[in-house]
Write a protein that holds these residues in place. Structure first.
Motif, PDB file in Angstrom:
ATOM      1  N   PRO A 117      -2.778   7.778  -3.746  1.00 27.02           N
ATOM      2  CA  PRO A 117      -3.100   9.115  -3.297  1.00 27.02           C
ATOM      3  C   PRO A 117      -2.035   9.320  -2.161  1.00 27.02           C
ATOM      4  N   ILE A 118      -1.638  10.861  -2.380  1.00 23.68           N
ATOM      5  CA  ILE A 118      -0.639  11.342  -1.023  1.00 23.68           C
ATOM      6  C   ILE A 118      -1.402  10.893   0.260  1.00 23.68           C
ATOM      7  N   ALA A 119      -0.436  10.561   1.244  1.00 20.94           N
ATOM      8  CA  ALA A 119      -0.802   9.883   2.483  1.00 20.94           C
ATOM      9  C   ALA A 119      -1.549  11.032   3.299  1.00 20.94           C
ATOM     10  N   ASP A 120      -2.663  10.759   3.610  1.00 22.36           N
ATOM     11  CA  ASP A 120      -3.534  11.954   4.364  1.00 22.36           C
ATOM     12  C   ASP A 120      -3.328  11.705   6.256  1.00 22.36           C
ATOM     13  N   ALA A 121      -3.248  12.902   6.256  1.00 21.49           N
ATOM     14  CA  ALA A 121      -2.775  13.021   7.971  1.00 21.49           C
ATOM     15  C   ALA A 121      -3.859  12.398   8.837  1.00 21.49           C
ATOM     16  N   SER A 122      -5.041  12.081   8.456  1.00 20.24           N
ATOM     17  CA  SER A 122      -5.956  11.330   9.212  1.00 20.24           C
ATOM     18  C   SER A 122      -5.937   9.960   9.032  1.00 20.24           C
ATOM     19  N   ALA A 123      -5.099   9.412   8.364  1.00 18.74           N
ATOM     20  CA  ALA A 123      -4.868   7.988   7.984  1.00 18.74           C
ATOM     21  C   ALA A 123      -4.207   7.149   9.006  1.00 18.74           C
ATOM     22  N   GLY A 124      -3.919   7.970  10.138  1.00 20.84           N
ATOM     23  CA  GLY A 124      -3.190   7.219  11.152  1.00 20.84           C
ATOM     24  C   GLY A 124      -4.301   6.532  11.957  1.00 20.84           C
ATOM     25  N   SER A 125      -5.442   7.057  11.987  1.00 20.82           N
ATOM     26  CA  SER A 125      -6.454   6.740  12.954  1.00 20.82           C
ATOM     27  C   SER A 125      -7.233   5.422  12.231  1.00 20.82           C
ATOM     28  N   MET A 126      -6.740   4.708  11.230  1.00 22.33           N
ATOM     29  CA  MET A 126      -7.242   3.303  10.850  1.00 22.33           C
ATOM     30  C   MET A 126      -6.913   2.181  11.589  1.00 22.33           C
ATOM     31  N   ASP A 127      -7.769   1.340  11.787  1.00 21.85           N
ATOM     32  CA  ASP A 127      -7.801   0.251  12.760  1.00 21.85           C
ATOM     33  C   ASP A 127      -6.955  -0.883  12.206  1.00 21.85           C
ATOM     34  N   ASP A 128      -6.691  -1.738  13.251  1.00 23.64           N
ATOM     35  CA  ASP A 128      -5.595  -2.797  12.817  1.00 23.64           C
ATOM     36  C   ASP A 128      -5.636  -3.557  11.767  1.00 23.64           C
ATOM     37  N   THR A 129      -7.123  -3.798  11.298  1.00 26.80           N
ATOM     38  CA  THR A 129      -7.640  -4.723  10.363  1.00 26.80           C
ATOM     39  C   THR A 129      -7.209  -4.129   8.895  1.00 26.80           C
ATOM     40  N   GLU A 130      -7.399  -2.809   8.810  1.00 26.24           N
ATOM     41  CA  GLU A 130      -7.043  -2.094   7.624  1.00 26.24           C
ATOM     42  C   GLU A 130      -5.433  -1.763   7.260  1.00 26.24           C
ATOM     43  N   LEU A 131      -4.675  -2.210   8.288  1.00 24.42           N
ATOM     44  CA  LEU A 131      -3.139  -1.820   8.156  1.00 24.42           C
ATOM     45  C   LEU A 131      -2.724  -2.920   6.927  1.00 24.42           C
ATOM     46  N   PRO A 132      -1.728  -1.979   6.198  1.00 27.64           N
ATOM     47  CA  PRO A 132      -1.336  -2.865   4.877  1.00 27.64           C
ATOM     48  C   PRO A 132      -0.266  -4.189   5.341  1.00 27.64           C
ATOM     49  N   ILE A 133      -0.215  -5.030   4.557  1.00 28.59           N
ATOM     50  CA  ILE A 133       0.843  -5.867   4.714  1.00 28.59           C
ATOM     51  C   ILE A 133       2.130  -5.202   4.315  1.00 28.59           C
ATOM     52  N   LYS A 134       3.253  -5.223   5.095  1.00 26.97           N
ATOM     53  CA  LYS A 134       4.449  -4.689   4.930  1.00 26.97           C
ATOM     54  C   LYS A 134       5.409  -5.477   4.161  1.00 26.97           C
ATOM     55  N   LEU A 135       5.965  -5.052   3.462  1.00 28.60           N
ATOM     56  CA  LEU A 135       7.218  -5.924   2.641  1.00 28.60           C
ATOM     57  C   LEU A 135       8.092  -5.051   2.526  1.00 28.60           C
ATOM     58  N   ARG A 136       9.186  -5.350   3.191  1.00 26.14           N
ATOM     59  CA  ARG A 136      10.498  -4.678   3.358  1.00 26.14           C
ATOM     60  C   ARG A 136      11.559  -5.141   2.454  1.00 26.14           C
ATOM     61  N   LEU A 137      12.205  -4.462   1.746  1.00 23.87           N
ATOM     62  CA  LEU A 137      13.322  -5.056   0.804  1.00 23.87           C
ATOM     63  C   LEU A 137      14.475  -4.474   0.958  1.00 23.87           C
ATOM     64  N   ARG A 138      15.544  -5.182   1.527  1.00 19.23           N
ATOM     65  CA  ARG A 138      16.665  -4.447   1.860  1.00 19.23           C
ATOM     66  C   ARG A 138      17.625  -4.631   0.505  1.00 19.23           C
ATOM     67  N   ALA A 139      18.440  -3.804   0.549  1.00 22.54           N
ATOM     68  CA  ALA A 139      19.682  -3.839  -0.388  1.00 22.54           C
ATOM     69  C   ALA A 139      21.101  -3.830  -0.099  1.00 22.54           C
ATOM     70  N   SER A 140      22.201  -4.352  -0.845  1.00 25.59           N
ATOM     71  CA  SER A 140      23.258  -4.525  -0.535  1.00 25.59           C
ATOM     72  C   SER A 140      23.864  -2.904  -0.870  1.00 25.59           C
ATOM     73  N   GLU A 141      25.149  -2.718  -0.539  1.00 23.99           N
ATOM     74  CA  GLU A 141      25.578  -1.418  -1.052  1.00 23.99           C
ATOM     75  C   GLU A 141      25.528  -1.256  -2.595  1.00 23.99           C
ATOM     76  N   SER A 142      25.704  -2.579  -3.589  1.00 24.65           N
ATOM     77  CA  SER A 142      25.940  -2.415  -4.691  1.00 24.65           C
ATOM     78  C   SER A 142      24.405  -2.272  -5.435  1.00 24.65           C
ATOM     79  N   GLY A 143      23.461  -2.398  -4.798  1.00 23.60           N
ATOM     80  CA  GLY A 143      21.957  -2.301  -5.056  1.00 23.60           C
ATOM     81  C   GLY A 143      21.315  -3.646  -5.200  1.00 23.60           C
ATOM     82  N   ARG A 144      22.026  -4.772  -4.880  1.00 21.09           N
ATOM     83  CA  ARG A 144      21.524  -6.001  -4.972  1.00 21.09           C
ATOM     84  C   ARG A 144      20.428  -6.436  -3.853  1.00 21.09           C
ATOM     85  N   LEU A 145      19.770  -7.128  -4.161  1.00 20.54           N
ATOM     86  CA  LEU A 145      18.579  -7.361  -3.000  1.00 20.54           C
ATOM     87  C   LEU A 145      19.519  -8.261  -1.844  1.00 20.54           C
ATOM     88  N   SER A 146      19.385  -8.147  -0.762  1.00 23.43           N
ATOM     89  CA  SER A 146      20.039  -8.644   0.417  1.00 23.43           C
ATOM     90  C   SER A 146      18.973  -9.477   1.274  1.00 23.43           C
TER      91      SER A 146
END
Lengths: 159, 146
Positions: A48-77
């Motif tokens: 669902p679209i991010a709710d404005a009230s979602a910022g008040s969630m406590d730390d235990t509910e924070l999602p695991i963050k997966l960051r994927l970076r790309a090179s200029e050609s679009g390959r995974l860096s």
């Protein structure tokens, strides 16, 4: 009574030519339209679209963050899981998720932690599918073990 | 000397085995032909994954969106951009609202994106759908039978 000229007994013959014509046309049609069907499946995401009230969630509910970076050609860096650099190895990502989720993995329950995928805009889609495969579970023989089932995307990073 | 005239006999080939084979081939292709290929798009080559399986039950209200390698978006044979896709989604939602047995949460946006397309294009499709309160998405991939 006298029979003149004895005709040899003739066998009635079916005219096969037209049938064979049609049958060959059908055969050609089926050969030309034949396409080997590839089996397809879905990774389901409820987002669902991010709710404005979602910022008040406590730390235990924070999602695991997966960051994927790309090179200029679009390959995974690089792959970063909660800011830990894992290089470009999806095997390491899978091992880290296994360590994070622990023994909660099992048959699909719809419960468990949530993972947010934050990618560069130009990253090739197949790398994201590889990442989703690494975090979603694993195949042990014929059995499928689920790890993270709740996935979501961070807002797109426009170039 | 008396010459007896004999009518030349036509040599008839036995067509039975050939017709048998041809009918077998037709039966084979008829069984395997897939008329439900309407979901496929020639511009899209799906990525693959070992974890996906074909869905066991059909979705209530699927909206199939194809994203080509160049970022073009196809829905039902028409081409859209991220800016114009909302128009198509609205018309799909109008069809959905005409059905009393379904709600907006029953709709699923099936995203069939090319494996080499930029993931940002897929995120744009999701964003447009989210703006119209669509919440269910399915990232369609090819089953990898390792």
């Amino acid at each position: 009574m006298k029979f003149r000229g004895k005709h040899a007994e003739e066998r009635p013959q079916l005219q096969m030519t037209s049938m064979i014509d049609v049958v060959f046309l059908l055969l050609i049609f089926f050969i030309l339209t034949f396409k080997i069907v590839e089996l397809e499946g879905d990774f389901s995401i409820r987002m669902p679209i991010a709710d404005a009230s979602a910022g008040s969630m406590d730390d235990t509910e924070l999602p695991i963050k997966l960051r994927l970076r790309a090179s200029e050609s679009g390959r995974l860096s690089s792959i970063l899981l909660n800011d830990n650099d894992l290089g470009t190895d999806f095997g390491r990502l899978h091992a880290m998720i296994l360590a994070l989720v622990g023994n909660t993995g099992g048959p699909s329950t719809g419960e468990g932690p949530e993972l947010e995928i934050d990618t560069d805009y130009n990253l090739r889609y197949e790398h994201v599918v590889d990442a989703i495969t690494a975090v979603s579970g694993e195949k042990v023989g014929d059995r499928q073990v689920s790890l993270i089932e709740k996935l979501k995307f961070a807002p797109p990073r426009k170039p | 000397m008396r010459v007896t005239s004999k009518k030349p006999e036509l040599v008839e080939a036995d067509l039975t085995p050939m017709i048998d084979m041809v009918f077998q081939l037709i039966a084979f292709f008829m069984v395997l032909i897939n008329f439900a290929q309407t979901e496929a798009n020639d511009n899209v080559q799906l990525p693959s994954s070992v974890l996906v399986k074909p869905p066991e039950a059909p979705l209530d209200f699927p909206i199939v969106v194809h994203v080509g390698a160049d970022g073009r978006i196809f829905v039902g044979g028409d081409t859209y951009t991220a800016e114009t896709l909302g128009i198509r989604f609205r018309s799909e939602l109008a069809v959905l609202s005409a059905r009393s047995d379904l709600e907006i949460s029953d709709a699923t946006v099936i995203i069939r994106a090319h494996r080499d397309c930029a993931v940002g294009e897929v995120q744009e499709v999701i964003r447009v759908a989210q703006d119209l309160k669509l919440v269910n998405f399915a990232l369609r991939v090819k089953e990898d039978l390792q």
